[in-house]
Enzyme design. Structure first.
Site, PDB file in Angstrom:
ATOM      1  N   LYS A   1       0.769  -1.335   0.014  1.00 28.59           N
ATOM      2  CA  LYS A   1       0.344  -0.094   0.035  1.00 28.59           C
ATOM      3  C   LYS A   1       1.039   1.136  -0.073  1.00 28.59           C
ATOM      4  O   LYS A   1       2.040   1.246   0.628  1.00 28.59           O
ATOM      5  CB  LYS A   1      -0.706   0.230   1.200  1.00 28.59           C
ATOM      6  CG  LYS A   1      -1.722  -1.043   1.265  1.00 28.59           C
ATOM      7  CD  LYS A   1      -2.399  -1.003   2.785  1.00 28.59           C
ATOM      8  CE  LYS A   1      -3.545  -1.971   2.894  1.00 28.59           C
ATOM      9  NZ  LYS A   1      -4.843  -1.860   2.158  1.00 28.59           N
TER      10      LYS A   1
ATOM     11  N   ARG B   1     -10.032 -11.498   2.574  1.00 27.75           N
ATOM     12  CA  ARG B   1     -10.902 -12.699   1.989  1.00 27.75           C
ATOM     13  C   ARG B   1     -10.293 -14.066   2.123  1.00 27.75           C
ATOM     14  O   ARG B   1     -10.976 -14.948   2.240  1.00 27.75           O
ATOM     15  CB  ARG B   1     -11.298 -12.297   0.447  1.00 27.75           C
ATOM     16  CG  ARG B   1     -10.257 -12.486  -0.482  1.00 27.75           C
ATOM     17  CD  ARG B   1     -10.407 -11.790  -1.674  1.00 27.75           C
ATOM     18  NE  ARG B   1     -10.444 -10.402  -1.579  1.00 27.75           N
ATOM     19  CZ  ARG B   1     -10.867  -9.307  -2.654  1.00 27.75           C
ATOM     20  NH1 ARG B   1     -10.920  -9.692  -3.865  1.00 27.75           N
ATOM     21  NH2 ARG B   1     -10.785  -8.232  -2.274  1.00 27.75           N
TER      22      ARG B   1
END
Length: 502
Positions: A275, A349
C-alpha cells in the site's frame, strides 16, 4: 461509568450540570422546559436561528433562572417527527463528549424529550451514545482529554413505577451495549505493535472468560493442523505468528446457532502488493470485523440473551517479510479449494475463507461475517454505509431491520452468479481478485465459495469502521460500527426462539 435513574421535576435536580433535549424550531423545548424562563429563551434562539436544535448540537446555559443546577446543557435532537435511534445516539455522544472534556463528578440527563417522541426504547440509544461520548481515542495521551462521570437519568415526575422499571432496564441495556461499542473502538484504536495476533487473542480470551463465554485460542501449529491455508499464507510475511479464536455463548437450549465470523488483520501493509504510506495510516483498524464480533458476543452474554452464538476470529498481520506470499502463489484453503494469489492486498478474503469454511462445518442456522474488506465498497457507498451481501433474502431483511432499528446504515448489494466469472483462474479453482469493476461484489462472491450453502451474509464495513476527522458527535478513529446492529439482531432472534425463517 455508573448509571442511575430518578423521578422528579427537572428544575429541582441538584447536579452541577443537567442536559436536556430540544427539538428543532417545529418541535421546540421538551415538556420539562416548558413554562420555565428557559423555554422563552430557547424558542427565541430557535426562531432567530441562533441555534438549530439539530442532532449533535449543544449549547450551554449557565446559572439558568429557576433551576437548582449551575449549568444547563441543551442537546439538539433534530426534527421531532423524525426523531429516531440515530438521533438519540448522536445526541448522547455529543452531550457526553462536550461534558466529559473536563472532570465532572455527576451529570443529570433528562429523558423527557426522548419519551415525548413516543418510543421508550430510544432511551437505550441515548445511553449508548453517552457511553461512547465519554471514551475518546486518546489511549496514549499523557493528559486525558475525556473524563467519565456518573450519569443520573431524570424521568418526568409523573412516570409510573412500572414505566420507571422499564426505563431502568433500558438504561442498563444501553450501558452494556455502549460499553461493547467502546470495547470494539478500543481494540481498533490500539497501536499495531501492542496487538500482534497472539497478544490480541489473549486479550479476547480474558474478556470472554470474564463474561462466561467459552473461548479457545489456536496457535500456529494448530492452525496448520487444521489446514487453514489462507490464514497461513497471509501470515507468512510477518515475524508475528497468526492466531485463531473461537467463542461460544450457548444459552438458547435447543435453538439453532448463529455464527459470527470476523476479519482480524492487526496491521495490513498490503504485503508485496504494498500500500502507499498514506493508505497504511489507519490499517491498525483492519481487525475491526473481529473486534465487532467479540464485542457483540460479550454484549449478548452480559444481556443474558437466550440464544446460541458462536464466534470465529482469524488474526494475522499482512507484512512483507522474506517468506511473504508472492503473486502467483497457490493456497489450499480449509475446504480444499485452491486459490491463486494475484494481489496480496486482497488478504482479508483469504483468511475469511478458512474461517467461513470451518464455521460452516458446524451447520449453523445462519452465518454472518464482518470485514473491512474493500476500498471498492467505500467508493460505491461512501464512508457511512456498509455493503450487505447475502445468499438468503430473509437473513438480509432481518439484518436490515436491525440496522434501521438502531440507526446504523447498510445497503444490500447484488451477488449475481456472473460475478464468479471474474474469479476464474487458469491454474487453480479461483483467483483472489477479479477485474477492475465491481470489486466489493467480486470479493463477496469469492467468500460465498466457502459458505457451503449455509444461509450467509457478509457486511463490508470498510467505510463506517473508521472516521478520519473529529466532530461534535464523533471521534476520529475506530467507530465500533455494527455492534449495536448485531446486538439488536441477536435480541430479535432470541425473541422468536430461532433464526432459520423466511
Amino acid at each position: 461509568m455508573t448509571i442511575s435513574i430518578i423521578r422528579q421535576p427537572l428544575a429541582t435536580v441538584d447536579a452541577p450540570w443537567v442536559a436536556a433535549g430540544i427539538f428543532d424550531k417545529d418541535g421546540g423545548p421538551a415538556s420539562d422546559l416548558r413554562g420555565s424562563a428557559v423555554e422563552a429563551l430557547v424558542v427565541r434562539l430557535l426562531e432567530e436561528k441562533e441555534i438549530k436544535g439539530s442532532a449533535g448540537e449543544t449549547i450551554a446555559l449557565h446559572e439558568p433562572v429557576g433551576f437548582r443546577t449551575r449549568a444547563l446543557l441543551l442537546a439538539g435532537l433534530g426534527a421531532k417527527a423524525r426523531f429516531d435511534a440515530r438521533a438519540a445516539y448522536t445526541a448522547g455522544v455529543a452531550l457526553a463528549k462536550r461534558l466529559a472534556s473536563k472532570p465532572r463528578e455527576k451529570v443529570g440527563v433528562s429523558l423527557a424529550a426522548v419519551l415525548e417522541a413516543g418510543d421508550p426504547a430510544l432511551v437505550s440509544s441515548l445511553v449508548e451514545g453517552v457511553c461512547v461520548g465519554m471514551q475518546g481515542p486518546g489511549l496514549h495521551k499523557t493528559e486525558p482529554n475525556r473524563h467519565p462521570f456518573e450519569v443520573v437519568l431524570i424521568a418526568p415526575e409523573g412516570t409510573t413505577d412500572e414505566a420507571l422499571a422499564d426505563l431502568e432496564r433500558l438504561a442498563a441495556r444501553g450501558g452494556i451495549v455502549g460499553q461493547a461499542v467502546n470495547l470494539a473502538r478500543m481494540l481498533a484504536n490500539t497501536p499495531p505493535s501492542e496487538k500482534p495476533p497472539v497478544v490480541l487473542a489473549e486479550v479476547i480470551r480474558k474478556a470472554a472468560e470474564e463474561h462466561g463465554v467459552d473461548v479457545q485460542v489456536w496457535n500456529e501449529a494448530r492452525i496448520r493442523e487444521e489446514r487453514f491455508g489462507g490464514l497461513l499464507g497471509v501470515a507468512a510475511g510477518s515475524a508475528e505468528p497468526p492466531a485463531f479464536v473461537t467463542l461460544e455463548y450457548l444459552n438458547g437450549g435447543d435453538a439453532p446457532v448463529v455464527a459470527l465470523v470476523g476479519k482480524g488483520v492487526t496491521f495490513d501493509s498490503g504485503g508485496l502488493s504494498l500500500k502507499p504510506s498514506a493508505s497504511m495510516e489507519d490499517m491498525k483498524s483492519d481487525m475491526t470485523g473481529a473486534a465487532v464480533v467479540v464485542a457483540s458476543i460479550l454484549a449478548a452474554a452480559r444481556l443474558r440473551l437466550p440464544i446460541n452464538v458462536k464466534g470465529y476470529v482469524a488474526l494475522t498481520e499482512n507484512m512483507t517479510g522474506g517468506r511473504a506470499m508472492k503473486l502467483g502463489d497457490v493456497l489450499t484453503m480449509r475446504n480444499g479449494k485452491t486459490v491463486e494469489v494475484l494481489n496480496t492486498d486482497a488478504e482479508g478474503r483469504l483468511i475469511l475463507a478458512d474461517a467461513l469454511s470451518y464455521a460452516a462445518e458446524a451447520g449453523p442456522a445462519r452465518m454472518l461475517d464482518l470485514a473491512t474488506l474493500t476500498g471498492a465498497c467505500l467508493v460505491a457507498l461512501g464512508p457511512k454505509i456498509a455493503g450487505l451481501f447475502s445468499n438468503d433474502d430473509g437473513f438480509a431483511r432481518d439484518l436490515a431491520d436491525s440496522s434501521r432499528k438502531v440507526g446504523e446504515r447498510l445497503w444490500q448489494m447484488p451477488l449475481d452468479d456472473d460475478f464468479k466469472e471474474a474469479l476464474k483462474s487458469s491454474v487453480a479453482d479461483l483467483k483472489n481478485v477479479g477485474g477492475r469493476w465491481g470489486g466489493a461484489i467480486t470479493a463477496a462472491r469469492f467468500l460465498q465459495e466457502f459458505t457451503a450453502d449455509v444461509p450467509w451474509a457478509h457486511l463490508d464495513i470498510a467505510g463506517p469502521s473508521w472516521v478520519d476527522a473529529e466532530g461534535a458527535a464523533r471521534d476520529a478513529g475506530g467507530t465500533g460500527c455494527f455492534v449495536r446492529t448485531l446486538t439488536a439482531y441477536l435480541e430479535a432472534a432470541a425473541a422468536v426462539d430461532g433464526v432459520a425463517r423466511d
